[in-house]
Enzyme design. Structure first.
Site, PDB file in Angstrom:
ATOM      1  N   HIS A  81       0.840  -1.201   0.000  1.00  0.00           N
ATOM      2  CA  HIS A  81       0.000   0.000   0.000  1.00  0.00           C
ATOM      3  C   HIS A  81       0.873   1.248   0.000  1.00  0.00           C
ATOM      4  O   HIS A  81       1.900   1.304   0.664  1.00  0.00           O
ATOM      5  CB  HIS A  81      -0.925   0.025   1.218  1.00  0.00           C
ATOM      6  CG  HIS A  81      -2.090   0.951   1.045  1.00  0.00           C
ATOM      7  ND1 HIS A  81      -3.305   0.541   0.530  1.00  0.00           N
ATOM      8  CD2 HIS A  81      -2.223   2.272   1.275  1.00  0.00           C
ATOM      9  CE1 HIS A  81      -4.125   1.563   0.471  1.00  0.00           C
ATOM     10  NE2 HIS A  81      -3.501   2.634   0.916  1.00  0.00           N
ATOM     11  N   ASP A 160     -14.230   2.740   7.103  1.00  0.00           N
ATOM     12  CA  ASP A 160     -13.170   3.497   6.432  1.00  0.00           C
ATOM     13  C   ASP A 160     -13.653   4.040   5.096  1.00  0.00           C
ATOM     14  O   ASP A 160     -13.303   5.156   4.710  1.00  0.00           O
ATOM     15  CB  ASP A 160     -11.931   2.625   6.213  1.00  0.00           C
ATOM     16  CG  ASP A 160     -10.861   3.365   5.426  1.00  0.00           C
ATOM     17  OD1 ASP A 160     -10.367   4.390   5.927  1.00  0.00           O
ATOM     18  OD2 ASP A 160     -10.555   2.949   4.294  1.00  0.00           O
ATOM     19  N   ARG A 167     -13.080  12.575   4.291  1.00  0.00           N
ATOM     20  CA  ARG A 167     -11.759  13.221   4.393  1.00  0.00           C
ATOM     21  C   ARG A 167     -11.388  13.892   3.076  1.00  0.00           C
ATOM     22  O   ARG A 167     -10.831  14.993   3.063  1.00  0.00           O
ATOM     23  CB  ARG A 167     -10.692  12.196   4.768  1.00  0.00           C
ATOM     24  CG  ARG A 167     -10.721  11.761   6.224  1.00  0.00           C
ATOM     25  CD  ARG A 167      -9.805  10.572   6.457  1.00  0.00           C
ATOM     26  NE  ARG A 167      -8.438  10.867   6.045  1.00  0.00           N
ATOM     27  CZ  ARG A 167      -7.607   9.974   5.524  1.00  0.00           C
ATOM     28  NH1 ARG A 167      -7.995   8.721   5.318  1.00  0.00           N
ATOM     29  NH2 ARG A 167      -6.384  10.324   5.186  1.00  0.00           N
ATOM     30  N   SER A 182      -6.700   4.413   8.423  1.00  0.00           N
ATOM     31  CA  SER A 182      -7.351   4.097   7.149  1.00  0.00           C
ATOM     32  C   SER A 182      -6.615   2.982   6.422  1.00  0.00           C
ATOM     33  O   SER A 182      -7.210   1.983   6.009  1.00  0.00           O
ATOM     34  CB  SER A 182      -7.405   5.352   6.269  1.00  0.00           C
ATOM     35  OG  SER A 182      -7.892   5.036   4.985  1.00  0.00           O
ATOM     36  N   LYS A 186      -7.760  -1.299   6.333  1.00  0.00           N
ATOM     37  CA  LYS A 186      -7.990  -1.995   5.060  1.00  0.00           C
ATOM     38  C   LYS A 186      -7.089  -3.216   4.939  1.00  0.00           C
ATOM     39  O   LYS A 186      -7.497  -4.265   4.473  1.00  0.00           O
ATOM     40  CB  LYS A 186      -7.751  -1.049   3.879  1.00  0.00           C
ATOM     41  CG  LYS A 186      -8.827  -0.002   3.679  1.00  0.00           C
ATOM     42  CD  LYS A 186      -8.751   0.639   2.308  1.00  0.00           C
ATOM     43  CE  LYS A 186      -7.602   1.614   2.157  1.00  0.00           C
ATOM     44  NZ  LYS A 186      -7.897   2.933   2.711  1.00  0.00           N
TER      45      LYS A 186
END
Length: 419
Positions: A81, A160, A167, A182, A186
């Site tokens: 990520h 989220d 956001r 966040s 995930k």
């Protein structure tokens, strides 16, 4: 306990209890708290921060707001990520390479956030590609072809998904607790047991300095440790956009070219650094340089590109667009950006400003309900360190609105700083 009291407590810089955080996440997920109330709390968190314990509790609450996948029957599954960047098409290149080397990749990605692009928006620019599939299909895809890339389903970290959209629309993106919770919620929900994080810093990242990036990286590594996920972070600079293209289908095209071996040097460095660590975590080789060589081999022999085609076909995408990227929809106006003033070298090309320009053209969202225009964006011919001569074309603007396109040309000229 009620949401007004929780908002007031965080507004006044007090620490929220685990029970208060769980109440907020549960009730907001179940639509019992209004968006404007959630926005107020998110802004209070953004302004006043969170303790390490609060961040861990927020992450856990968000991860368990839906299902947590069990991928143990597949074995070691690695996820990657990025904390976000401009022109960041790394996932589209990296994940097929890793899968082509026999490492299963189960990845849940996000949409564009602020001025940074989102992997899911890019994938959805491929006609037919389904990012919203069932959890069962997600697991079966990983079992079948060793790879699946999806968006956030309603059952995986649904809290989220809602907070992420808020956001984006309320300018509360650059917050370590909100980013860490966040991303890690995930990752925990998606079931991978090994995680490699690309933590970016600079003008095009949410963390402006290397020190802040390290702080965020350490926070996420600690969350990973507590959740039983082995986590590694790589810190990468984002002073200028990554690669040549900024914009959804433009970045898919660049990713396909990269998988054919035509890969920009800055993109290659990030892809190889992250990928070598993914292979190491998966037990496929302890030597990072040797791992990089394996990755390059699978680019050059075509196996990585074939795996990307397999991914696209398996999730309903039209593979003919990958075989012939000229099929992608083109913007109505492709306008050159020419610098007439001076000879010199590109000293500065702020990624954040280029990202905002892409949003202005329609390549990102200003409101959470905005539709993305996949064909607009920016192609950068000259980047930091490149020589410029008077009259050189330094970039192209891809626009579907002529007035916006011409304005973007002028704005991009100002973003380039020539020395």
């Amino acid at each position: 306990m009620n949401i007004q009291e929780i908002i007031a407590k965080k507004r006044d810089k007090q620490e929220l209890t685990k029970e208060e955080i769980n109440f907020f996440i549960t009730e907001y997920t179940n639509n019992n708290i209004a968006d404007y109330q959630a926005s107020a709390l998110i802004m209070a968190i953004y302004l006043n921060g969170m303790s390490k314990e609060e961040t861990v509790n927020l992450t856990t609450a968000m991860a368990t707001s839906g299902n947590i996948l069990d991928l143990s029957e597949i074995g070691t599954v690695v996820d990657k990520h990025s904390t976000g960047g401009v022109g960041d098409k790394v996932t589209l290149i990296l994940v097929p390479i890793i899968a082509s080397l026999g490492v299963p990749v189960a990845k849940m990605s996000g949409r564009g956030l602020g001025y940074t692009g989102g992997t899911i928006d890019k994938l959805e620019s491929i006609p037919g590609y389904k990012t919203n599939i069932s959890e069962e299909e997600f697991i079966q895809n990983v079992k079948k072809i060793g790879i699946s890339l999806i968006g956030q389903t309603m059952n995986l970290a649904p809290a989220d998904k809602k907070i992420y959209a808020l956001r984006d629309a309320t300018s509360t993106t650059e917050s370590i607790p909100l980013i860490a919770s966040s991303i890690m919620s995930k990752k925990i929900a998606a079931g991978a047991n090994k995680i490699v994080l690309d933590v970016t810093y600079g003008s095009g990242a949410f963390m402006q300095t290397k020190e802040r990036a390290k702080e965020l990286a350490n926070e996420m590594i600690e969350i990973g440790r507590l959740a039983g996920r082995e986590t590694v972070a790589v810190i990468t600079p984002m002073e200028e956009p990554l690669g040549k293209n900024v914009g959804n289908n433009l970045e898919v095209i660049e990713a396909v070219e990269a998988l054919k071996g035509n890969i920009a040097e800055d993109v290659k460095n990030v892809v190889l650094e992250l990928g070598s660590n993914m292979l190491k975590l998966a037990g496929k080789g302890k030597d990072l340089e040797d791992n990089k060589s394996k990755m390059m081999d699978n680019i050059l022999n075509g196996k990585a590109l074939e795996k990307f085609k397999e991914l696209v076909a398996n999730q309903g995408g039209d593979v003919t667009y990958i075989k012939d990227t000229n099929k992608f929809e083109k913007a109505k106006y492709i306008l050159p950006v020419t610098l007439e003033e001076q000879n010199g070298i590109v000293k500065e090309l702020k990624a954040e400003e280029v990202g905002k320009l892409s949003v202005f053209l329609g390549g990102g969202r200003i409101r959470k309900e905005d539709k993305i225009d996949s064909s607009v964006g920016i192609t950068l011919i000259k980047k930091i360190g490149d020589k410029i001569e008077k009259g050189d074309t330094v970039a192209y603007i891809h626009a579907n609105d002529e007035k916006k396109g011409k304005e973007a040309v002028q704005r991009l000229k100002e973003i380039y700083v020539i020395e």
